[in-house]
Design an enzyme around this catalytic site. Structure first.
Site, PDB file in Angstrom:
ATOM      1  N   HIS A   1       0.842  -1.208   0.000  1.00 22.94           N
ATOM      2  CA  HIS A   1       0.000   0.000   0.000  1.00 22.94           C
ATOM      3  C   HIS A   1       0.875   1.255   0.000  1.00 22.94           C
ATOM      4  CE1 HIS A   1      -3.651   2.359   1.249  1.00 22.94           C
ATOM      5  NE2 HIS A   1      -2.711   3.148   1.749  1.00 22.94           N
ATOM      6  N   GLU A   2       1.848   1.275   0.886  1.00 22.54           N
ATOM      7  CA  GLU A   2       2.675   2.480   0.998  1.00 22.54           C
ATOM      8  C   GLU A   2       3.536   2.674  -0.233  1.00 22.54           C
ATOM      9  OE1 GLU A   2       1.834   4.470   3.267  1.00 22.54           O
ATOM     10  OE2 GLU A   2       0.579   2.988   4.273  1.00 22.54           O
TER      11      GLU A   2
ATOM     12  N   GLU B   1      -5.810   7.471  -1.863  1.00 24.52           N
ATOM     13  CA  GLU B   1      -6.040   6.258  -1.070  1.00 24.52           C
ATOM     14  C   GLU B   1      -6.728   5.150  -1.863  1.00 24.52           C
ATOM     15  OE1 GLU B   1      -4.436   5.812   1.359  1.00 24.52           O
ATOM     16  OE2 GLU B   1      -3.934   7.821   2.056  1.00 24.52           O
TER      17      GLU B   1
HETATM   18 ZN   LIG Z   1      -2.647   5.221   2.129  1.00 23.93          ZN
END
Ligand SMILES: [Zn+2]
Length: 929
Positions: free
Chosen positions: A354-355, A377
């Site tokens: 995710h990062e 996001e």
């Molecule tokens: Zn995030």
């Protein structure tokens, strides 16, 4: 007896909550405006609530470059002071007589503003605007358009303690208290660390120098260039000039960490406490592969010259994507693969991926303003599943996406109180509420676009050009839609004559999502589809909102088709039309962000065909039939449990995790209602009739293995859900297997070395739970000893559940006494959870209730939130239960509010029992015979 939604699932659920807030957790204490420092030198700047609509900095000067020096001193006696200086190069775009930037919670020690030849300008006044955290220098002359200037500021502050800005983190190592300093800036906390133009669209390059003591290490986004000795025996670390970045992606850290590094295929480092660093090896090995995969899929090279991953003992965020210096709460990065279970292995891969996906979506290409947080996001939450496949190509990760992201978001977004994905952000107080659905709905809408533009290369071309066009810049939604549209032009992708922008705007700018209902006319062969907003509350007022819905549908003869439903209703056509005995289903692979209902006959056809051969249907649809049908009973869109229960029959031959976990999630409530009745065995017998064929193929030994390589990690999730569900249904075979392993563990146990590996980490929590459940008081006693001896947090949690789920009343009474006693072996932070576990245990519930009634004042003294204590009885479901609960409430009128939520839940349970219990009993009886 036990909740089906057992410990492992709860932990995963917790992870979901944390991921939902992955980048943000805290809103700092805000203080009142102070303007009295005006014109005073030094000036003390305080933060204040940003509450007005005039939020943006003026654009007459914009920053191009920052030179930053930070000198933190990690000395408690001195108050951990930080001295800093920043020189900001700005360009004048419009003539003006001031420079305005952000700064808060610091003292400005000195300031000078120079022109390009270094001559100071006259500053006639310095103004602070508390609500906006503006620092305004009024000048005695006019700034010239096209000229450049330098804003040179010296500042100081004590390091923060609230986990935002530049803040202190403390931890113990070998009995010694240690400190580190690290920053967290998203969305608007950079201004607490250095005066700056703190908006995501004002990108600039950074030259950073950090002062540190010997034996400390400083980090920032870029690699170290050189280290210089400072006057006082300390050192100055000078870092390379950065790429253009938004302020919120800048990061500084000063630590006494140890490091693991690699240079192949690109420079990566994992940095952690020396005691924990070896647990960083796993993700050091995987992270470069994740990055390579993201680069390949999104056809973009990562421009950062290095990637450091920093494991923090405490963090204000689960993880944060600072470019080149990603920070993690350490359990989201570090894992001991020999001692922790497969959910942890999945979790560290997912969070890291995710990062790293944010490197493209957030860092390289950045939202124009925080109202578009879903662009950051949603892409990171989607890219997380893409990147994870790199080091783990066998993992069928999209099952987890549906379970952990899509389904919960469908639930959250069905409330009347939900909101559009994009809403105006006029102040930072408007920002935080956007986060609840930004991750899951953002990712699900991207997944829907992928489903429609089904030829993958088309969509990835579009995303690659979206990134390429705006690299080092900022984006709005239109940039994404335009690039996807360009990728589609000239292909045979069917958009129903509309543009992607026209289609998607309704999905991001309107609250909620549609319910699509397909109704067949079995006389004419016609298929009508209708849409309306789906609201989970049966009492909610109808909502006329419409969407442009990609209705994908499948019939056995006609195959898969797409129909664009833009009005309230429409007609599906396919050749040949499905026969009277042929099924139809809508939302193929559940790629659309909507629910689907059918006429009852089509539901019957689906249930029959699923039972005959589930593999005719994609895994996602097998799960979504269940998720939708169970949800529709609660929302009033289906009249009874006939449809959802009929659908469960296919589970007997279901070999995948996703349909099983979906069923378990919904059956959990039914079981909670049945477990206190005399029909408990009937419910369990039906559940076991589904589980036993699966359980026979997944004996405990499979969980007992120590896998070097996980293969498809979803197989482990599957094994776990089958084992835990079977044991929860009190299968004697299952409980016996757990008991045997418990006895094996007990006989090999060494109290001097309580965490020596005996059981596989994948089996531990089940072995504790059902080993004690199937054992006797001496086994309970043994478990209680281990709870006290173990140093493993996950072992303590698993054992706490096991202790509270036992049946022996003497042991449970002792546990209740210990919960209430601050000096007992039950830790303060575990006491409330232990009580809630007891309330969920049908053998302990009445004991716990009586104990609470007899010790009300002591409970009030021990637990601040007495409403959380009362919540232990939320599964009460008879009028007698309700009477007991309200009688207790009436004995304590001053605490009546603490009962409100639980009383409402119990009333809901009683209504559910009146409406559904007899029907389900009849259905189960008929099904078992
Ligand atoms: Zn995030």
């Amino acid at each position: 007896m036990f909740s089906v939604r057992n410990d492992m699932l709860r932990r995963r659920e917790l992870v979901f909550l944390l991921l939902c807030q992955a980048c943000f957790a805290l809103w700092p204490d805000v203080e009142r405006l102070r303007t009295s420092a005006r014109k005073a030198r030094p000036m003390r700047l305080r933060s204040d609530r940003q509450g007005t609509s005039d939020l943006f900095l003026p654009r007459h000067v914009i920053p191009t470059h920052y030179d930053i020096l930070l000198r933190p001193v990690f000395d408690e006696a001195l108050g951990f002071p930080v001295q800093g200086r920043v020189v900001i190069d700005v360009e004048c775009r419009e003539a003006a007589t001031n420079t305005t930037l952000h700064a808060a919670d610091m003292t400005i020690e000195d300031y000078v503003i120079r022109d390009a030849s270094g001559i100071p300008l006259e500053v006639v006044d310095v103004e602070t605007d508390g609500p906006h955290q503006f620092l305004i220098f009024h000048l005695g002359e006019t700034l010239e358009v096209g000229s450049t200037y330098e804003i040179d500021l010296a500042f100081s502050y004590p390091i923060r303690r609230d986990r935002v800005g530049f803040h202190l983190v403390s931890y113990t190592e070998s009995g010694m208290e240690k400190y580190l300093g690290v920053t967290l800036f998203q969305p608007s906390f950079a201004r607490l660390t250095f005066p700056c133009f703190d908006e995501p669209s004002l990108k600039a390059r950074y030259d950073v120098t950090i002062g540190r003591d010997e034996d400390w290490t400083a980090f920032t986004n870029m690699p170290l260039k050189e280290t210089l000795p400072d006057d006082d025996g300390t050192f100055l670390d000078v870092f390379e000039t950065s790429l253009p970045m938004s302020t919120y992606t800048v990061c500084f850290a000063v630590t006494q960490f140890s490091s693991l590094t690699t240079d192949t295929p690109s420079p990566f480092g994992v940095h952690a406490r020396p005691d924990a660093i070896e647990n960083g090896a796993f993700m050091l090995q995987n992270a470069p592969s994740i990055q390579l995969t993201l680069e390949e899929v999104f056809k973009t090279e990562e421009p950062m010259p290095k990637m450091d991953l920093l494991a923090l003992p405490q963090s204000g965020a689960g993880a944060m994507e600072h470019w080149g210096l990603v920070t993690f709460r350490e359990d989201f990065l570090l894992v001991d693969v020999d001692a922790e279970d497969f959910t942890r292995v999945f979790e560290v891969n997912a969070v890291t991926s995710h990062e790293l996906a944010h490197n493209f979506f957030g860092n390289l290409v950045t939202l124009q303003w925080w109202d578009l947080i879903w662009l950051n996001e949603g892409f990171a939450s989607f890219g997380e599943y893409v990147g994870m496949r790199g080091p783990n190509p066998d993992w069928d990760v999209w099952q987890i996406f549906v379970w952990d992201s899509y389904q919960p978001t469908l639930m959250d977004d069905s409330l009347e109180s939900t909101h559009p994905l994009v809403m105006d952000v006029f102040s930072m107080n408007d920002f935080w509420p956007l986060l609840d659905i930004a991750y899951g709905k953002g990712a699900s809408l991207l997944n829907m676009i992928f489903g429609v533009l089904s030829e993958e290369f088309i969509i990835f071309d579009g995303i690659a050009s979206y990134i390429g066009e705006s690299s080092f810049g900022n984006v709005v939604e239109e940039d994404l839609w335009r690039n996807l549209q360009a990728a589609v032009e000239g292909t045979d992708v069917d958009l129903g004559g509309r543009t992607i922008a026209e289609i998607m705007t309704g999905w991001t700018r309107q609250a909620g999502y549609p319910l699509v209902t397909a109704i067949r006319d079995y006389d004419t062969g016609g298929i009508r589809v209708q849409q309306e907003r789906f609201l989970s509350d049966p009492e909610a007022d109808p909502d006329p909102t419409l969407w442009i819905v990609p209705v994908t549908f499948y019939t056995p003869e006609g195959g898969q088709r797409l129909y664009w439903l833009a009005e309230g209703d429409g007609t599906l056509t396919t050749q040949p039309m499905p026969g009277l005995e042929e099924f139809l289903f809508v939302n193929v692979e559940a790629s659309g962000f909507y629910r689907v209902n059918y006429d009852l006959r089509n539901w019957e056809l689906l249930a029959t065909e699923l039972e005959r051969d589930p593999n005719q249907f994609p895994i996602q649809n097998r799960a979504e039939f269940l998720d939708d049908a169970f949800t529709f009973v609660a929302s009033g869109h289906l009249p009874s449990y006939e449809v959802p229960l009929s659908l469960t029959r296919f589970l007997r031959s279901e070999p995948k995790f996703l349909p099983w976990v979906t069923a378990a999630t919904h059956l959990e409530y039914l079981h909670r209602m049945f477990v206190s009745t005399e029909r408990r065995a009937l419910f369990q017998a039906y559940a076991l009739s589904l589980l036993e064929p699966r359980f026979a193929e997944t004996p405990f030994e499979m969980l007992e293995q120590f896998p070097e390589v996980y293969g498809d990690i979803l197989d482990w999730y599957y094994n776990y859900i089958i084992q835990s569900f079977t044991c929860a249904m009190e299968s004697s075979a299952c409980v016996q297997q757990a008991s045997e392993l418990f006895q094996l563990w007990k006989s090999a146990y060494d109290p001097q070395d309580p965490d020596r590996t005996i059981l596989s980490p994948n089996a531990k929590s089940l072995v504790y739970l059902y080993g004690i459940y199937g054992g006797d008081d001496s086994d309970w006693e043994f478990g209680y000893q281990h709870y006290q001896l173990t140093g493993s947090e996950s072992d303590k949690n698993s054992m706490l559940l096991a202790l509270a789920s036992y049946t022996g009343s003497a042991s449970l009474t002792r546990l209740l006494d210990d919960i209430l006693s601050p000096t007992s072996p039950i830790r303060d932070q575990d006491a409330l959870q232990a009580f809630l576990y007891l309330g969920a245990n049908i053998a302990g519930r009445q004991l716990a209730f009586d104990f609470l009634r007899d010790n009300w004042d002591a409970f009030k003294a021990r637990f601040q939130e007495v409403s959380a204590v009362v919540a232990a009885f939320q599964d009460f479901n008879t009028p007698a239960d309700l009477d007991a609960l309200t009688a207790l409430r009436d004995e304590h009128p001053q605490d009546a509010d603490a009962f409100a939520a639980t009383v409402a839940a119990v009333r809901g349970n009683i209504a559910w029992m009146d409406q559904h219990f007899d029907f389900i009993v009849d259905w189960l009886n008929a099904s078992i015979q």
